[in-house]
Design an enzyme around this catalytic site. Structure first.
Site, PDB file in Angstrom:
ATOM      1  N   ARG A  91      13.255  24.058  42.146  1.00 50.02           N
ATOM      2  CA  ARG A  91      12.416  23.546  43.229  1.00 50.02           C
ATOM      3  C   ARG A  91      13.241  23.182  44.458  1.00 50.02           C
ATOM      4  NH1 ARG A  91       7.994  25.102  43.878  1.00 50.02           N
ATOM      5  NH2 ARG A  91       6.981  23.194  44.600  1.00 50.02           N
ATOM      6  N   GLY A  92      14.512  23.570  44.453  1.00 42.09           N
ATOM      7  CA  GLY A  92      15.370  23.333  45.606  1.00 42.09           C
ATOM      8  C   GLY A  92      15.092  24.314  46.728  1.00 42.09           C
ATOM      9  N   LYS A 115      31.865  21.272  43.177  1.00 40.19           N
ATOM     10  CA  LYS A 115      31.373  22.652  43.177  1.00 40.19           C
ATOM     11  C   LYS A 115      32.495  23.617  42.800  1.00 40.19           C
ATOM     12  CE  LYS A 115      27.050  23.575  43.925  1.00 40.19           C
ATOM     13  NZ  LYS A 115      26.318  24.438  42.976  1.00 40.19           N
ATOM     14  N   ALA A 152      16.931  26.819  48.521  1.00 41.83           N
ATOM     15  CA  ALA A 152      17.207  28.246  48.314  1.00 41.83           C
ATOM     16  C   ALA A 152      16.565  28.756  47.032  1.00 41.83           C
ATOM     17  CB  ALA A 152      18.711  28.482  48.283  1.00 41.83           C
TER      18      ALA A 152
END
Length: 447
Positions: free
Chosen positions: A14-15, A161, A17
């Site tokens: 649901r982000g 990340k 991108a």
């Protein structure tokens, strides 16, 4: 039509991108799509209620599962029976909280890898970031994937990340799984909840008049539809047989629109397109850095009590004043990636999607009486300085803060060294003060 037992999973589905990827996967019709995110249930926005996603959920072509990446059992349940995982979940990059980012980007990613290995998932495509090679100090021009991770990253998001990416690439080949990592640069487009809304808020507050740095720093932006498209390209390359799959697997790839542009020109096009003033006043980055450090320190103290995440932080100042362009030839050669939406068209779609934020549509509330800041600060020298009522005193205070920052904080001195420097400066000042005449350039000196 998609074969019923061919499922893919989109973590963080649901982000920003990820929503575009989900739509593209449904339209591509190769897989049934499992959307995994933190919410207990999926809540469709008005624009989605009559669209592709709503129809896919109703027909069973898509399903939603609640997923906390930090819970191994949750991850195993969410990934069960899938052929490929698009791992896009990550916390908000503007929140510089190490524990949060490490728990999701590192520990959560390890949980995804372990589940993929245990469940014999065939492919894992990881959504990384171009910031994994950015140290926050040195600009990047036409950066290639051969660049090493820096000794120190610009923020906790980038650092974790990079750790998550390293885990994914190392897992390639384990129990037959094929992996790769995509590094999109500065994503923009419809549905953005960070860049455009925060820029408009700043414009309404009159804060977008300023350019941080000289305004000539070049950037690579990536339209969100191209980011989604790159994930499909990566999966197809990994699923291919022979040399194509071998060359694609176990590698990282920069993803951009392949159209570098001056950062502040890009922002000006967004703001002007929505009816706001173009930035024009240039402020050197080193001037803002002391203020940004003070803002970040204040947030660390007051964040737990409800203070909003600030926009002016040291990492943001560095990001907005450095060059950041990347070479996508590797993604083009090994994944078959080419942008499907140009920068100009992407800007048009983005501006059109935020028509509700146009300047002419904004109501300007009239403030009655003094501002809250004036009420809280009252009157006196402190209020005059902080509220720019006495500009001379405010500018003098800023210059003193900058001098303190450049002399004591930026060099990384220890407390003892900084204190020694301070005492030395005070001694020199007092000595000069003692031998000066009573009047210098008609300025009266008093002890």
């Amino acid at each position: 039509m998609a074969v019923e037992d061919r499922w893919c999973v989109v973590t963080g589905g649901r982000g920003f991108a990820a929503r575009h990827l989900v739509e593209m996967l449904i339209q591509d019709n190769t897989y049934f799509v499992r959307i995994a995110d933190l919410g207990a249930t999926i809540e469709l926005e008005p624009s989605e209620q009559l669209g592709t996603l709503s129809q896919a959920l109703s027909s069973g072509r898509a399903q939603y599962v609640s997923l906390d990446l930090r819970d191994k059992e949750h991850v195993l349940k969410a990934l069960e029976g899938c052929e490929v995982v698009f791992h896009m979940a990550a916390p908000n990059s503007s929140i510089n909280n190490y524990q949060l980012h490490h728990s999701v980007n590192v520990q959560g990613t390890q949980n995804v890898i372990d589940a993929c290995v245990q469940l014999r998932v065939k492919r894992l495509v990881y959504t990384s970031s171009s910031s994994v090679v950015f140290d926050g100090v040195h600009g990047i021009h036409n950066g290639k994937e051969s660049m090493p991770y820096p000794p120190k990253h610009n923020d906790h998001y980038s650092a974790t990340k990079a750790q998550g990416e390293a885990l994914v690439l190392k897992a390639n080949g384990t129990s037959g799984i094929l992996t790769c990592s995509l590094r999109p640069s500065s994503i923009f487009g419809p549905g953005d909840r960070l860049m455009v809304p925060s820029s408009v808020d700043a414009a309404k507050a009159g804060k977008t008049k300023f350019i941080i740095g000289d305004g000539n720093n070049m950037y690579d932006f990536t339209y969100v539809g191209n980011v989604a498209h790159s994930h499909l390209c990566a999966d197809r390359a990994l699923a291919s047989e022979g040399e194509v799959s071998k060359k694609a697997a176990g590698e990282a790839y920069f993803i951009t629109n392949m159209e570098p542009i001056k950062f502040w020109e890009f922002m000006s096009l967004i703001l002007e397109g929505l009816g706001y003033e173009r930035p024009r006043i240039k402020i050197p980055a080193f001037v803002l850095m002391p203020v940004a450090l003070l803002v970040e320190y204040t947030y660390k103290l007051l964040g737990p009590y409800g203070m909003k995440v600030p926009q002016l932080t040291p990492s943001r100042v560095r990001l907005l004043s450095c060059n950041r362009t990347f070479d996508c030839s590797k993604a083009k050669e090994r994944l078959g990636y080419e942008p499907i939406v140009t920068l100009k068209e992407g800007l048009r779609r983005t501006i059109d999607s935020f028509s509700h934020l146009r300047a002419e549509n904004q109501l300007k509330p009239k403030r009655e009486g003094p501002s809250k800041a004036s009420v809280y600060l009252g009157s006196g020298r402190v209020a005059d300085t902080l509220l720019w009522k006495d500009r001379k005193r405010t500018i003098t205070t800023l210059l003193v803060l900058i001098a303190i920052y450049l002399s004591f904080i930026e060099p990384g001195n220890t407390f003892i060294t900084a204190l020694s420097k301070l005492l030395l400066f005070v001694s020199i000042f007092l000595f000069i003060h003692g031998i000066l005449p009573a009047k210098v350039f008609v300025v009266q000196f008093q002890m």
